[in-house]
Write a protein that holds these residues in place. Structure first.
Motif, PDB file in Angstrom:
ATOM      1  N   ILE A   1       0.846  -1.193   0.000  1.00  0.00           N
ATOM      2  CA  ILE A   1       0.000   0.000   0.000  1.00  0.00           C
ATOM      3  C   ILE A   1       0.881   1.242   0.000  1.00  0.00           C
ATOM      4  O   ILE A   1       1.886   1.304   0.717  1.00  0.00           O
ATOM      5  N   ALA A   2       0.488   2.241  -0.778  1.00  0.00           N
ATOM      6  CA  ALA A   2       1.195   3.525  -0.803  1.00  0.00           C
ATOM      7  C   ALA A   2       0.232   4.642  -0.435  1.00  0.00           C
ATOM      8  O   ALA A   2      -0.893   4.690  -0.939  1.00  0.00           O
ATOM      9  N   ILE A   3       0.679   5.506   0.460  1.00  0.00           N
ATOM     10  CA  ILE A   3      -0.059   6.736   0.763  1.00  0.00           C
ATOM     11  C   ILE A   3       0.408   7.761  -0.260  1.00  0.00           C
ATOM     12  O   ILE A   3       1.608   8.014  -0.383  1.00  0.00           O
ATOM     13  N   LEU A   4      -0.522   8.342  -1.004  1.00  0.00           N
ATOM     14  CA  LEU A   4      -0.172   9.397  -1.944  1.00  0.00           C
ATOM     15  C   LEU A   4      -0.626  10.719  -1.365  1.00  0.00           C
ATOM     16  O   LEU A   4      -1.794  10.886  -1.023  1.00  0.00           O
ATOM     17  N   GLY A   5       0.327  11.662  -1.265  1.00  0.00           N
ATOM     18  CA  GLY A   5      -0.042  12.944  -0.673  1.00  0.00           C
ATOM     19  C   GLY A   5      -0.516  12.726   0.746  1.00  0.00           C
ATOM     20  O   GLY A   5       0.125  12.045   1.529  1.00  0.00           O
ATOM     21  N   SER A   6      -1.649  13.289   1.071  1.00  0.00           N
ATOM     22  CA  SER A   6      -2.294  13.036   2.368  1.00  0.00           C
ATOM     23  C   SER A   6      -1.328  13.220   3.539  1.00  0.00           C
ATOM     24  O   SER A   6      -1.142  12.315   4.361  1.00  0.00           O
ATOM     25  N   GLY A   7      -0.734  14.386   3.619  1.00  0.00           N
ATOM     26  CA  GLY A   7       0.254  14.663   4.657  1.00  0.00           C
ATOM     27  C   GLY A   7      -0.217  14.413   6.069  1.00  0.00           C
ATOM     28  O   GLY A   7       0.546  13.959   6.914  1.00  0.00           O
ATOM     29  N   SER A   8      -1.491  14.684   6.354  1.00  0.00           N
ATOM     30  CA  SER A   8      -1.974  14.446   7.715  1.00  0.00           C
ATOM     31  C   SER A   8      -1.994  12.951   8.025  1.00  0.00           C
ATOM     32  O   SER A   8      -1.716  12.542   9.156  1.00  0.00           O
TER      33      SER A   8
END
Length: 185
Positions: A119-126
């Motif tokens: 799984i990759a988090i894209l963006g979503s800094g919070s």
């Protein structure tokens, strides 16, 4: 166990979004960087996004304009399983999207324990800040862009403890962008 990576574009002053929440500054027309992005999209996996990032991407990647501008990336983004994090119930319309339920760390811990692609988090800094603080991110990937925004959202806002990282890969592009891959030390 599935690996969770965070992938973000950053300004030199550590922002993932400008003061207005925009990310257009991170775009590059560098052909080598565009191939790098397309190769990442071909790799498969699943995506984890917060509501703001999800809404921005869901409005773009299924569009005809996205398919014409970046056909390989659009195909990958539309094909991949997607997990949406939002406090309010939503009816995600973008193909292959499931909204996670419950408290974020527990939901992500359960997701990592399920069978399936990494799984990759894209963006979503919070999300990155919250999940880094919970020790759930296995790898950090940053594209550092050659500009200082002098204001905006910092990627690790709200992180309470220091986070030591070990560099495992770096690559520079003619555009001045630099890709950095870290794992928690």
């Amino acid at each position: 166990m599935r690996k969770l990576s965070a992938f973000l574009s950053l300004s030199l002053d550590g922002c993932f979004a400008d003061a207005a929440g925009g990310v257009d500054w991170a775009h590059s027309d560098d052909p080598e960087f565009q191939r790098f992005v397309a190769d990442n999209a071909r790799g498969g996996g699943a995506l984890l996004m917060g509501r703001v990032t999800y809404e921005m991407m869901a409005a773009w990647w299924p569009s005809e304009a996205a398919r014409q501008m970046s056909p390989v990336v659009a195909e990958g983004m539309n094909r991949m399983p997607k997990y949406l994090v939002s406090h309010r119930p939503r009816n995600p319309e973008w193909a292959h999207t499931v909204q996670l339920a419950g408290a974020l760390p527990e939901a992500v811990r359960a997701l990592k324990g399920e069978a399936g692609p990494d799984i990759a988090i894209l963006g979503s800094g919070s999300l990155v800040s919250q999940l880094a603080g919970a020790g759930l991110i296995d790898e950090f990937q940053f594209v550092v862009c050659p500009l200082v925004l002098a204001g905006g959202r910092k990627v690790f806002e709200g992180l309470e403890d220091a986070l030591a990282l070990q560099l495992t890969e770096s690559r520079s592009f003619a555009s001045g962008q630099v890709f950095l891959r870290y794992r928690p030390a």
